[in-house]
Design a protein around this motif. Structure first.
Motif, PDB file in Angstrom:
ATOM      1  N   ASP A  51     -42.631  10.750   4.081  1.00 17.52           N
ATOM      2  CA  ASP A  51     -42.532  11.366   5.413  1.00 17.52           C
ATOM      3  C   ASP A  51     -42.229  12.857   5.295  1.00 17.52           C
ATOM      4  O   ASP A  51     -42.804  13.682   6.024  1.00 17.52           O
ATOM      5  CB  ASP A  51     -41.440  10.687   6.238  1.00 17.52           C
ATOM      6  CG  ASP A  51     -41.827   9.291   6.691  1.00 17.52           C
ATOM      7  OD1 ASP A  51     -43.021   8.936   6.567  1.00 17.52           O
ATOM      8  OD2 ASP A  51     -40.941   8.546   7.159  1.00 17.52           O
ATOM      9  N   LEU A  52     -41.324  13.210   4.397  1.00 17.95           N
ATOM     10  CA  LEU A  52     -40.977  14.624   4.226  1.00 17.95           C
ATOM     11  C   LEU A  52     -42.191  15.431   3.784  1.00 17.95           C
ATOM     12  O   LEU A  52     -42.484  16.491   4.350  1.00 17.95           O
ATOM     13  CB  LEU A  52     -39.852  14.762   3.192  1.00 17.95           C
ATOM     14  CG  LEU A  52     -39.501  16.198   2.786  1.00 17.95           C
ATOM     15  CD1 LEU A  52     -38.972  16.996   3.966  1.00 17.95           C
ATOM     16  CD2 LEU A  52     -38.484  16.199   1.638  1.00 17.95           C
ATOM     17  N   VAL A  53     -42.904  14.933   2.777  1.00 20.58           N
ATOM     18  CA  VAL A  53     -44.085  15.645   2.287  1.00 20.58           C
ATOM     19  C   VAL A  53     -45.142  15.735   3.387  1.00 20.58           C
ATOM     20  O   VAL A  53     -45.795  16.770   3.571  1.00 20.58           O
ATOM     21  CB  VAL A  53     -44.645  14.954   1.028  1.00 20.58           C
ATOM     22  CG1 VAL A  53     -46.002  15.548   0.642  1.00 20.58           C
ATOM     23  CG2 VAL A  53     -43.659  15.071  -0.130  1.00 20.58           C
ATOM     24  N   VAL A  86     -43.618  28.801   2.872  1.00 27.50           N
ATOM     25  CA  VAL A  86     -44.191  27.838   3.822  1.00 27.50           C
ATOM     26  C   VAL A  86     -45.670  27.612   3.492  1.00 27.50           C
ATOM     27  O   VAL A  86     -46.352  28.497   3.000  1.00 27.50           O
ATOM     28  CB  VAL A  86     -44.067  28.320   5.289  1.00 27.50           C
ATOM     29  CG1 VAL A  86     -42.635  28.226   5.764  1.00 27.50           C
ATOM     30  CG2 VAL A  86     -44.583  29.749   5.455  1.00 27.50           C
ATOM     31  N   TYR A  87     -46.127  26.386   3.785  1.00 24.82           N
ATOM     32  CA  TYR A  87     -47.543  26.072   3.666  1.00 24.82           C
ATOM     33  C   TYR A  87     -48.224  26.520   4.966  1.00 24.82           C
ATOM     34  O   TYR A  87     -48.058  25.878   6.011  1.00 24.82           O
ATOM     35  CB  TYR A  87     -47.758  24.568   3.497  1.00 24.82           C
ATOM     36  CG  TYR A  87     -47.230  23.961   2.235  1.00 24.82           C
ATOM     37  CD1 TYR A  87     -48.041  23.797   1.114  1.00 24.82           C
ATOM     38  CD2 TYR A  87     -45.905  23.509   2.162  1.00 24.82           C
ATOM     39  CE1 TYR A  87     -47.564  23.196  -0.037  1.00 24.82           C
ATOM     40  CE2 TYR A  87     -45.423  22.913   1.014  1.00 24.82           C
ATOM     41  CZ  TYR A  87     -46.248  22.762  -0.084  1.00 24.82           C
ATOM     42  OH  TYR A  87     -45.770  22.168  -1.232  1.00 24.82           O
ATOM     43  N   ASN A 123     -35.740  18.829  -3.048  1.00 27.72           N
ATOM     44  CA  ASN A 123     -34.553  19.604  -3.419  1.00 27.72           C
ATOM     45  C   ASN A 123     -34.393  20.850  -2.559  1.00 27.72           C
ATOM     46  O   ASN A 123     -33.287  21.191  -2.124  1.00 27.72           O
ATOM     47  CB  ASN A 123     -34.617  19.983  -4.891  1.00 27.72           C
ATOM     48  CG  ASN A 123     -34.256  18.831  -5.813  1.00 27.72           C
ATOM     49  OD1 ASN A 123     -33.942  17.734  -5.351  1.00 27.72           O
ATOM     50  ND2 ASN A 123     -34.300  19.061  -7.116  1.00 27.72           N
ATOM     51  N   ALA A 124     -35.526  21.538  -2.309  1.00 23.03           N
ATOM     52  CA  ALA A 124     -35.459  22.751  -1.491  1.00 23.03           C
ATOM     53  C   ALA A 124     -35.045  22.425  -0.063  1.00 23.03           C
ATOM     54  O   ALA A 124     -34.199  23.119   0.532  1.00 23.03           O
ATOM     55  CB  ALA A 124     -36.810  23.474  -1.516  1.00 23.03           C
ATOM     56  N   ASN A 125     -35.615  21.381   0.496  1.00 16.38           N
ATOM     57  CA  ASN A 125     -35.287  21.046   1.883  1.00 16.38           C
ATOM     58  C   ASN A 125     -33.872  20.492   2.018  1.00 16.38           C
ATOM     59  O   ASN A 125     -33.215  20.688   3.044  1.00 16.38           O
ATOM     60  CB  ASN A 125     -36.321  20.071   2.450  1.00 16.38           C
ATOM     61  CG  ASN A 125     -37.567  20.793   2.936  1.00 16.38           C
ATOM     62  OD1 ASN A 125     -37.559  21.408   3.996  1.00 16.38           O
ATOM     63  ND2 ASN A 125     -38.621  20.750   2.140  1.00 16.38           N
ATOM     64  N   ASN A 131     -42.408  21.955  11.804  1.00 13.55           N
ATOM     65  CA  ASN A 131     -41.512  20.797  11.720  1.00 13.55           C
ATOM     66  C   ASN A 131     -40.119  21.179  11.223  1.00 13.55           C
ATOM     67  O   ASN A 131     -39.270  20.311  11.025  1.00 13.55           O
ATOM     68  CB  ASN A 131     -42.100  19.742  10.782  1.00 13.55           C
ATOM     69  CG  ASN A 131     -43.338  19.085  11.361  1.00 13.55           C
ATOM     70  OD1 ASN A 131     -43.367  18.750  12.542  1.00 13.55           O
ATOM     71  ND2 ASN A 131     -44.370  18.913  10.536  1.00 13.55           N
ATOM     72  N   GLY A 132     -39.925  22.476  11.006  1.00 12.00           N
ATOM     73  CA  GLY A 132     -38.628  22.938  10.526  1.00 12.00           C
ATOM     74  C   GLY A 132     -38.430  22.781   9.033  1.00 12.00           C
ATOM     75  O   GLY A 132     -37.305  22.920   8.533  1.00 12.00           O
TER      76      GLY A 132
END
Length: 968
Positions: free
Chosen positions: A37-39, A659-660, A792-794, A812-813
């Protein structure tokens, strides 16, 4: 998963930091249910890879080490007398074990935080002193990439000095003596053409200078080994205002009159023979020294002497305003990576042997060469040169048969042409080796060459008296105090203890990807079948390296979704340059050589615009939006404005802001629609592997920082590797090489293509590290590494956003693999600068994140996938504690001038001093959180005064002995 599958996949668990339980907790903190979900909320669906990478299954570390040993044995370790700038040598075991194989030295970062880098800074200052002494030139830098690129840097430096207006080049010519190493001439041509330099090759004895020449290059000793007196040549060049650089050999300069005493303006070469393995071409530290007038234009890093906040001696990188990070398209060089680890090895070699030891080694080599020359002349051979140091060239009518005969005895001579062979001796050569050589060259073919004797009292008649060195060198105590192994071991350890490395704590530098450099990746580099291979050895002797080159190239093409790869560029900036040259030559092949405008976002790394200018392009800057994205409207307008001359765009993905960008395909489409090509900077590739790829996004060429994403260690500022992958239409424009004996660079390359580096595969030995990284992780492990870098970054972002402003996240923050923390508000609220926070982090045992890039007054944090949750928490706890200290200043309970941040970092000496007048406690200064007490790292100096160091430039070991134990 069965037990055997578990064993094969074990490296994934060793490389990736968080456990399954950690991941669950971290995801809960972020507010996501799963890693998937995070990815999914981080990487745009439009660019997601829809298939798994087609790579071999993961190997266990044990399996890999067996595999790489088998591959190594496909290389044949012949006795090499090829020379040409590459020589076998003896790496002292104390240096091999304590530096080359020591993570305390090879995992350090570039010494931008001087307070926690005093050890390697001192070693690099020793390197500069060694180079300055041996060349007799006052200013030396802390190493370049290789001899050929160093020579090209000298050419460019001279060119810029005498051609201020590049639109009107009044002095376009650069003379290069015919007897210069072929690979050096090859790279010089590459560098010269894009910027309008006219290279003139000729015999230095016949050279005629006029005011159209800006400089010249001669080699000393030259390509054939001859020692020539260049005094009158240098004088003639100076009469018309031109400058002269001499490419030379440090070991030879212990016996020969140095370039500075001959009148040269600059000298360069490579320090490889000072204890650094051949490694099939690298990595090796190039040296570069100049007259004082060039101190503000010398390329690369200079280590200088300054003072700290307490007035004590402190070292730092000096004159950084010269560098591409600040000057961007106005920079005279794009150098970002040096060869610091190898420079440290070479410097320690000089420290260990001292001036007498070095001279003894040189005299042994010279005496053996002179003995061999005399024996061959008695045998009837004619020498090309009367005077020489370690290399002789003999005339023969059957060069190829002699080369073949030598190979039968596992000996390599240098094939020059059908009538000449070269023989270069080195530190490892023995009298028995001379006997083997004479047996090969026995004209009567009777194999009964008489034994000969070497009289160590013989006069070195092969060194001309007019060019015999009379000046002293390496007189500083550091080169005369550490000659026993005990002394040397302790000196190395003393310096190591002053430096923070990855074996101390996390180094969270954004865009630099300081991940685990696994021991199993590193171990094979010391093995003889990898370390002792000459880069110009015949192809049938280097099949192990060929296999690595072929397989690694295929893996990198699969990972990037490209079609062809060149492993030659030996730094990220070299990769940028090589990639831009492929674009330039592609346009020229289509009759569109006028396409010279390169669009570069304002957030780009400083090497991007610098590389573009070196490739003969004009830089047009593209704006960024408030959220950090590229301003597509501005891009479109500028692409349309420059459509007739558009060469391409340089982008970083994910963006430099972490950011992507969802608009990335639109960006690449716009550039293609207007006839340009898309260059992707691979600095952030660690956020792409297995999830997306440059080829899917629309890029045409991408360089890969193998010293970031693919686990090659940073080595205190180098080595690096920056290979490029390209789409098929660019493949035939990849770099070639004049000495390409391997025939493995692809069907598209021809010998007419020129090189960007001295060796065909750059710093080839460290390709093994990235090869190991891919083979031990496999497709699933590589993808997981990317996912955990994002996790790890998030996680850190989620913990810190309650205390700091986080710049730039997606809709999405979420951030990518790195994020930017805004520190600018504290300047107004508490008079606290980003530098204060960076230095205070040292007191907590951490290296600062990337400072003030891409946004001034910020820090950019990249934890990588290798750090575990506990370490991430320690770092977050440190920043949160620092925020509380800032709050105390804001609220008036801590003084704005006299506080723990302004005084950071705190040295052990300051804390234990009998005088302590600070308004905060010693404990708060040195042990601000409980965990610090368990593993305290003390900075060896207080905050370094940068301004003082630039105003009072000293870049060699100064003639004081207060900080160095004198030799008794």
């Amino acid at each position: 998963m069965n037990l055997f599958e578990a064993q094969s996949g074990e490296f994934k668990g060793r490389h990736i930091g968080p456990t399954e339980a950690d991941s669950t907790h971290m995801l809960r903190t972020i507010g996501e249910n799963s890693l998937e979900d995070l990815v999914g909320k981080t990487v745009p669906a439009a660019i997601r890879m829809q298939h798994e990478l087609n790579l071999p299954n993961a190997m266990s570390e044990y399996e890999y080490l067996q595999h790489i040993k088998e591959v190594s044995l496909k290389n044949k370790t012949f006795k090499n007398y090829i020379g040409q700038g590459y020589y076998d040598n003896i790496t002292p075991s104390v240096i091999l074990r304590n530096i080359f194989e020591n993570p305390g030295w090879y995992t350090q970062y570039t010494p931008y935080q001087a307070e926690i880098a005093q050890g390697r800074l001192e070693s690099l200052l020793n390197f500069q002193t060694m180079v300055s002494d041996l060349t007799a030139l006052p200013i030396a830098n802390a190493s370049l990439l290789d001899e050929a690129t160093a020579a090209a840097e000298a050419m460019t430096m001279f060119f810029n000095a005498l051609n201020k207006d590049h639109d009107h080049i009044s002095r376009p010519k650069f003379f290069v003596d015919n007897d210069t190493f072929p690979q050096t001439k090859d790279v010089i041509i590459t560098r010269a053409v894009p910027v309008g330099i006219e290279v003139v090759f000729g015999d230095y004895k016949q050279a005629q200078f006029d005011e159209t020449y800006f400089g010249a290059l001669v080699q000393y000793p030259n390509d054939k080994g001859s020692v020539e007196d260049y005094r009158s040549f240098i004088d003639n060049a100076h009469k018309v205002g031109a400058y002269v650089v001499m490419t030379t050999d440090l070991l030879a300069l212990t016996l020969l009159t140095p370039p500075g005493e001959l009148g040269a303006d600059a000298a360069c070469g490579v320090a490889q023979r000072f204890g650094v393995p051949l490694g099939f071409g690298g990595p090796h530290a190039a040296f570069f020294a100049v007259k004082d007038e060039f101190k503000r234009s010398i390329p690369g890093r200079i280590i200088g002497v300054s003072i700290d906040a307490q007035g004590n001696r402190a070292l730092r990188m000096a004159l950084q305003t010269r560098e591409q990070h600040i000057k961007r398209e106005k920079a005279t060089s794009n150098i970002c990576t040096a060869q610091a680890l190898l420079a440290n090895m070479a410097a320690m070699y000089a420290v260990y042997h001292g001036p007498d030891g070095l001279k003894n080694i040189a005299q042994r080599v010279a005496l053996l060469t002179q003995t061999l020359a005399n024996e061959l002349q008695e045998e009837g051979y004619e020498l090309v040169s009367e005077y020489f140091f370690d290399t002789i060239t003999i005339r023969t009518s059957d060069a190829k048969s002699l080369i073949a005969k030598a190979a039968e005895r596992q000996i390599n001579f240098r094939f020059i042409d059908n009538n000449h062979i070269g023989i270069s001796l080195d530190e490892t050569t023995t009298p028995n080796d001379l006997l083997d050589i004479l047996l090969v060259l026995d004209k009567e073919n009777e194999n009964d060459v008489a034994a000969f004797s070497i009289n160590h009292e013989d006069v070195l008649s092969a060194i001309p008296s007019a060019l015999t060195r009379t000046s002293d060198f390496l007189t500083h105590p550091v080169f005369n105090a550490h000659h026993s192994e005990t002394q040397m071991m302790r000196y190395i350890k003393m310096l190591e203890n002053k430096d923070l490395s990855l074996n101390t704590s996390m180094i969270s530098l954004g865009s630099c990807t300081m991940k685990l450099n696994a021991a199993s990746e590193m171990i094979p580099l010391s093995w003889s079948h990898w370390a002792k291979m000459h880069p110009f050895a015949p192809a049938d002797q280097t099949k192990g390296y060929q296999q690595i080159v072929d397989e690694l190239s295929a893996y990198l093409c699969e990972i990037t979704a490209f079609d062809a790869c060149s492993l030659q560029p030996n730094s990220g900036a070299q990769g940028e340059y090589a990639g831009l040259l492929t674009i330039r030559e592609y346009h020229e092949s289509r009759g569109e050589g006028h396409r010279d405008v390169m669009l570069i976002p304002i957030s780009a790394h400083g090497t991007n615009p610098a590389s573009a200018v070196m490739a003969g392009m004009k830089v047009v800057v593209v704006k960024a939006l408030e959220n950090g994205y590229i301003d597509v409207a501005d891009l479109k307008a500028k692409a349309e404005q420059h459509a007739a001359n558009l060469s391409g765009i340089m982008i970083t993905y994910p963006s430099t802001y972490g950011v992507y960008e969802e608009t990335v395909k639109e960006i690449t489409d716009i550039v293609h629609q207007h006839g340009g090509q898309v260059y992707m900077d691979g600095a952030n590739m660690n956020a792409q592997v297995g999830l997306t790829a440059p080829g899917l996004i629309g890029a045409d060429v991408c360089h890969l920082n193998l010293h970031k994403t693919f686990a090659i260690p940073h080595g205190g500022g180098g080595p690096g590797m920056g290979p490029i992958c390209v789409k098929k239409h660019l493949a035939k424009f990849l770099p070639g090489h004049v000495e390409d004996t391997q025939n493995t660079v692809g069907e598209w390359n021809g010998t007419e293509k020129h090189a960007v580096s001295a060796a065909p595969f750059g710093s080839a030995s460290i390709l093994l590290i990235s090869y190991a990284y891919i083979r031990m992780l496999g497709a699933n492990g590589l993808k997981a590494a990317t996912e955990y870098a994002i996790l790890n970054a998030n996680y850190m972002r989620a913990r810190l956003e309650k205390h700091y402003d986080i710049l730039y996240t997606n809709h999405n923050g979420q951030c990518a693999h790195e994020f930017i923390v805004d520190l600018r508000p504290f300047k107004k609220s508490a008079e606290i600068e980003a530098e204060d926070i960076a230095k205070r982090l040292i007191d907590f045992g951490f290296h600062a994140p990337t400072m003030s890039f891409p946004v001034p007054g910020t820090i950019m944090i990249e934890p990588t996938e290798s750090e575990d949750k506990a370490e991430l928490d320690r770092f977050c706890d440190a920043l949160i504690a620092i925020r509380e200290e800032i709050k105390a200043i804001e609220e008036g309970t801590a003084d704005k001038k006299e506080n723990a941040l302004k005084n950071a970092p705190h040295t052990q000496f300051a804390v234990i001093s009998s005088e302590w007048s600070k308004p905060y406690s010693r404990e708060a200064a040195a042990f601000p959180l409980p965990y610090v007490k368990e593993n305290k790292f003390w900075p060896s100096v207080a905050r370094v005064n940068n301004t003082f160091g630039d105003r009072n430039l000293i870049c060699t070991c100064e003639p004081i002995e207060s900080y160095m134990e004198e030799q008794v």
